[in-house]
Design a protein around this motif. Sequence first.
Motif, PDB file in Angstrom:
ATOM      1  N   PRO A  99       0.800  -1.232   0.000  1.00 40.97           N
ATOM      2  CA  PRO A  99       0.000   0.000   0.000  1.00 40.97           C
ATOM      3  C   PRO A  99       0.831   1.280   0.000  1.00 40.97           C
ATOM      4  CG  PRO A  99      -0.884  -1.572   1.575  1.00 40.97           C
ATOM      5  CD  PRO A  99       0.417  -2.137   1.081  1.00 40.97           C
ATOM      6  N   GLU A 100       1.965   1.293   0.707  1.00 39.50           N
ATOM      7  CA  GLU A 100       2.780   2.522   0.752  1.00 39.50           C
ATOM      8  C   GLU A 100       3.383   2.818  -0.616  1.00 39.50           C
ATOM      9  OE1 GLU A 100       5.356  -0.951   1.442  1.00 39.50           O
ATOM     10  OE2 GLU A 100       3.472  -0.340   2.348  1.00 39.50           O
ATOM     11  N   SER A 101       3.743   1.775  -1.345  1.00 36.18           N
ATOM     12  CA  SER A 101       4.272   1.944  -2.698  1.00 36.18           C
ATOM     13  C   SER A 101       3.169   2.410  -3.647  1.00 36.18           C
ATOM     14  CB  SER A 101       4.858   0.616  -3.191  1.00 36.18           C
ATOM     15  OG  SER A 101       5.141   0.678  -4.560  1.00 36.18           O
ATOM     16  N   LEU A 102       2.003   1.840  -3.494  1.00 35.44           N
ATOM     17  CA  LEU A 102       0.856   2.203  -4.331  1.00 35.44           C
ATOM     18  C   LEU A 102       0.508   3.676  -4.150  1.00 35.44           C
ATOM     19  CD1 LEU A 102      -1.375   1.192  -6.243  1.00 35.44           C
ATOM     20  CD2 LEU A 102      -2.689   0.595  -4.212  1.00 35.44           C
ATOM     21  N   SER A 103       0.461   4.111  -2.908  1.00 31.18           N
ATOM     22  CA  SER A 103       0.145   5.503  -2.610  1.00 31.18           C
ATOM     23  C   SER A 103       1.183   6.444  -3.217  1.00 31.18           C
ATOM     24  CB  SER A 103       0.071   5.696  -1.095  1.00 31.18           C
ATOM     25  OG  SER A 103      -0.164   7.039  -0.787  1.00 31.18           O
ATOM     26  N   ALA A 104       2.454   6.104  -3.077  1.00 30.96           N
ATOM     27  CA  ALA A 104       3.521   6.951  -3.620  1.00 30.96           C
ATOM     28  C   ALA A 104       3.452   7.018  -5.138  1.00 30.96           C
ATOM     29  CB  ALA A 104       4.882   6.414  -3.175  1.00 30.96           C
ATOM     30  N   LEU A 145       0.828   6.644  -7.104  1.00 37.79           N
ATOM     31  CA  LEU A 145      -0.320   7.448  -7.534  1.00 37.79           C
ATOM     32  C   LEU A 145      -0.132   8.938  -7.246  1.00 37.79           C
ATOM     33  CD1 LEU A 145      -3.190   5.049  -6.449  1.00 37.79           C
ATOM     34  CD2 LEU A 145      -2.479   5.579  -8.787  1.00 37.79           C
ATOM     35  N   SER A 146       0.490   9.250  -6.120  1.00 40.30           N
ATOM     36  CA  SER A 146       0.614  10.668  -5.761  1.00 40.30           C
ATOM     37  C   SER A 146       1.703  11.390  -6.554  1.00 40.30           C
ATOM     38  CB  SER A 146       0.860  10.818  -4.258  1.00 40.30           C
ATOM     39  OG  SER A 146       2.094  10.254  -3.894  1.00 40.30           O
TER      40      SER A 146
END
Length: 87
Positions: A64-69, A71-72
């Motif tokens: 999830p932390e990679s996914l968030s980064a 996308l942002s």
Amino acid sequence: MEDKILIRKKRVLVVGAGGFTGGFIVEEGLRRGYEVWAGVRETTSRRWLSDERIRFLNLDFSRPESLSATLSTALPAGEKWDYIVYN
């Protein structure tokens, strides 16, 4: 002096773009003149996503932390997609 209005293309992010239906959604976005982003896994075949106009985002749903980064930082600060299709 004339004021110039810049009109940008609408943007669409298609998550799951490598699947059967996702590929058709990507094609339709391109046909409509959108700036199309294909959200795919690293291991996803891009055989049917060969149009040079497609922009890719490798999405890792197990981190999830990679996914968030990912996308942002995909778009410049303050900009957004007009549509997100989670397929």
